[in-house]
Design a protein around this motif. Structure first.
Motif, PDB file in Angstrom:
ATOM      1  N   VAL A 163       0.836  -1.018   0.007  1.00 54.13           N
ATOM      2  CA  VAL A 163      -0.107  -0.156  -0.098  1.00 54.13           C
ATOM      3  C   VAL A 163       0.749   1.280   0.010  1.00 54.13           C
ATOM      4  O   VAL A 163       0.728   1.935   0.940  1.00 54.13           O
ATOM      5  N   SER A 164       1.755   1.322  -0.967  1.00 53.84           N
ATOM      6  CA  SER A 164       2.997   2.501  -0.949  1.00 53.84           C
ATOM      7  C   SER A 164       2.503   3.427  -2.110  1.00 53.84           C
ATOM      8  O   SER A 164       2.606   4.521  -1.896  1.00 53.84           O
ATOM      9  N   THR A 165       1.979   2.932  -3.207  1.00 53.42           N
ATOM     10  CA  THR A 165       1.663   3.814  -4.244  1.00 53.42           C
ATOM     11  C   THR A 165       0.117   4.586  -4.185  1.00 53.42           C
ATOM     12  O   THR A 165      -0.386   4.229  -3.217  1.00 53.42           O
ATOM     13  N   LEU A 166       0.130   5.802  -4.841  1.00 54.97           N
ATOM     14  CA  LEU A 166      -1.110   6.606  -4.581  1.00 54.97           C
ATOM     15  C   LEU A 166      -2.325   5.601  -5.127  1.00 54.97           C
ATOM     16  O   LEU A 166      -3.321   5.610  -4.393  1.00 54.97           O
ATOM     17  N   ASP A 167      -2.187   4.927  -6.043  1.00 51.60           N
ATOM     18  CA  ASP A 167      -3.222   4.129  -6.552  1.00 51.60           C
ATOM     19  C   ASP A 167      -3.432   2.886  -5.668  1.00 51.60           C
ATOM     20  O   ASP A 167      -4.802   2.506  -5.283  1.00 51.60           O
ATOM     21  N   GLU A 168      -2.785   2.359  -4.934  1.00 49.73           N
ATOM     22  CA  GLU A 168      -2.857   1.257  -3.882  1.00 49.73           C
ATOM     23  C   GLU A 168      -3.457   1.898  -2.856  1.00 49.73           C
ATOM     24  O   GLU A 168      -4.321   1.181  -2.225  1.00 49.73           O
ATOM     25  N   ARG A 169      -2.988   3.098  -2.178  1.00 46.99           N
ATOM     26  CA  ARG A 169      -3.715   3.764  -0.965  1.00 46.99           C
ATOM     27  C   ARG A 169      -5.083   3.924  -1.850  1.00 46.99           C
ATOM     28  O   ARG A 169      -6.077   4.118  -0.728  1.00 46.99           O
ATOM     29  N   ASN A 170      -5.319   4.512  -2.691  1.00 40.27           N
ATOM     30  CA  ASN A 170      -6.874   4.734  -2.992  1.00 40.27           C
ATOM     31  C   ASN A 170      -7.851   3.420  -3.070  1.00 40.27           C
ATOM     32  O   ASN A 170      -8.738   3.317  -2.391  1.00 40.27           O
ATOM     33  N   VAL A 171      -7.147   2.091  -3.596  1.00 43.06           N
ATOM     34  CA  VAL A 171      -7.853   1.158  -3.486  1.00 43.06           C
ATOM     35  C   VAL A 171      -8.172   0.633  -2.009  1.00 43.06           C
ATOM     36  O   VAL A 171      -9.126   0.245  -1.820  1.00 43.06           O
TER      37      VAL A 171
END
Length: 454
Positions: free
Chosen positions: A120-128
């Protein structure tokens, strides 16, 4: 008390309980990339966007069904075209068992993400991840509101809690307090990811809105007022043409709407139009229309219905800031801050009624003995101030799926409707929907809600 027999939906295998626990189906791969995890979310989000019936946000059919069985409408005046409309909540009880299963399907997909997306490091992963937590919190909040009685203590029956991949687990009902704890934790975790990309719909602001609704439901007035104040500051109340445009917009998310259904036209357009027509087969009740004492000075008077008391309001599910201004006013009233509550409801009314003059404590109308709601959410005798706030909520959120739950929240009054010489009574227990019969049969120790039998 008369009890109703309900018919179970037929399900394969072990029924809906197995379906919502089968989050790691044998022989199928669990997603690995953020794109694959995101696809799980967008199946549900697309249903909202295109107005497909969703357990997360009502479409036009859902709204019609839940609106016309309340005291806002007159069953006795239904025209022949409205024979398909339900007459009271008992007509919809069987469908609510299916809704229970669909809410757990949302939870299942959120669990897949929460338990398996390791990075959960990238912006997309955090959004998901943030969206997964938000959707799980909202699904459990909906289950709590619909399948449990109004909150009075942490020891009441909650719902079965499913948060991991133990496929052999057959959970019984948690306590209300345990359910509240999970929902509170999920909202906090969702907000920690600060989702901002609108494509995920459950942005930080939308999640805060549902969090405020949740605190309001469990009567945590301090937190409900605090979070609602933040929302209203960021999304100020509208009036005049801007308000009308917002209410009557089918697809565009305009004004201070945070979330809505039917963002896109598509295969549901025919269903949408059909529901806009069919709801007019049942006129609004005189009791509801008479609440608009200012008549044409109140912008909602002509926006909601025509001179024949037929609906004119656009039927799409939405979350908008006016609701949170009303939450602030009511929360202050329950906290004993009557002056602040009156100031907040005067502010609200000034945005809806032209040439408005603020009401004082001495101006408040006495509580009507004919009102369906005579006790407040705390079980206390209704005061003139709370009656004013509840009446404004009834007018403002008409046709947005709110009234049934207002009745549930404020005393669960028994009322009836007449049609063709028959009497259809909404009993107190019917405000709390039954768990699916198949789950009761399969899961040892799972307790059914009062009033329902096999």
């Amino acid at each position: 008390m008369k009890k109703i027999l309900f018919i179970a939906f037929i399900a394969l295998g072990l029924g809906s309980c197995t379906k919502y626990l089968d989050v790691k189906t044998y022989g199928k791969a669990v997603p690995k990339t953020s794109e694959e995890f995101s696809a799980l979310l967008h199946t549900h989000l697309n249903n909202i966007d295109f107005g497909v019936s969703s357990p997360l946000l009502d479409n036009a059919t859902d709204l019609v069904n839940m609106e016309v069985i309340t005291d806002n409408f007159s069953v006795a005046l239904t025209t022949p075209a409205g024979t398909v409309l339900p007459k009271y909540i008992g007509s919809l009880i069987n469908n609510k068992q299916s809704r229970y299963e669909r809410l757990y399907s949302v939870i299942r997909d959120a669990n897949i993400i929460i338990n398996n997306m390791l990075s959960v490091s990238t912006l997309d992963e955090r959004n998901v991840m943030g969206t997964a937590y938000a959707m799980r919190a909202i699904a459990y909040y909906q289950l709590l509101r619909e399948y449990c009685e109004p909150y009075t203590s942490d020891n009441q029956l909650g719902v079965p809690l499913v948060s991991d991949f133990d496929m052999e687990e057959r959970p019984i009902r948690s306590t209300y307090g345990q359910t509240i704890a999970l929902i509170s934790s999920d909202f906090d975790k969702a907000l920690s990811f600060k989702v901002s990309d609108e494509i995920f719909r459950y942005t930080e602001d939308v999640t805060k809105a549902y969090q405020a609704r949740f605190y309001f439901w469990i009567k945590d007035w301090e937190n409900a007022a605090r979070i609602s104040s933040d929302i209203v500051k960021k999304y100020p109340l509208l009036n005049g043409q801007a308000y009308s445009d917002m209410i009557q917009s089918k697809n565009a998310k305009v004004g201070n709407v945070l979330l809505k259904s039917y963002l896109f036209s598509g295969n549901t357009d025919v269903e949408f139009s059909s529901n806009q027509g069919i709801i007019q087969a049942r006129p609004l009740s005189k009791d509801f229309v008479d609440l608009f004492v200012e008549k044409d000075r109140d912008i909602r008077y002509r926006l909601s219905f025509n001179p024949l008391r037929l609906n004119q309001k656009m039927l799409n599910g939405k979350v908008r800031s006016a609701e949170f201004q009303l939450i602030i006013a009511e929360s202050y009233a329950h906290l004993g801050k009557s002056d602040l509550a009156l100031a907040e409801i005067n502010l609200f009314r000034s945005k809806r009624i032209s040439k408005y003059v603020n009401l004082t404590t001495n101006d408040l109308p006495a509580v009507s003995p004919l009102s369906l709601i005579l006790t407040d959410a705390e079980g206390k005798e209704l005061t003139p101030l709370l009656q004013l706030i509840l009446n404004e909520r009834r007018k403002e959120l008409y046709a947005e799926g709110d009234r049934f739950f207002e009745l549930k929240r404020n005393g669960r009054p028994v009322f009836w409707a007449a049609d063709n010489g028959l009497k259809y009574t909404t009993e107190k227990y019917m405000y709390t929907f039954p768990l699916p019969r198949i789950d009761i049969e399969v899961v040892q120790g799972l307790i059914q809600n009062d009033g329902y039998k096999l």
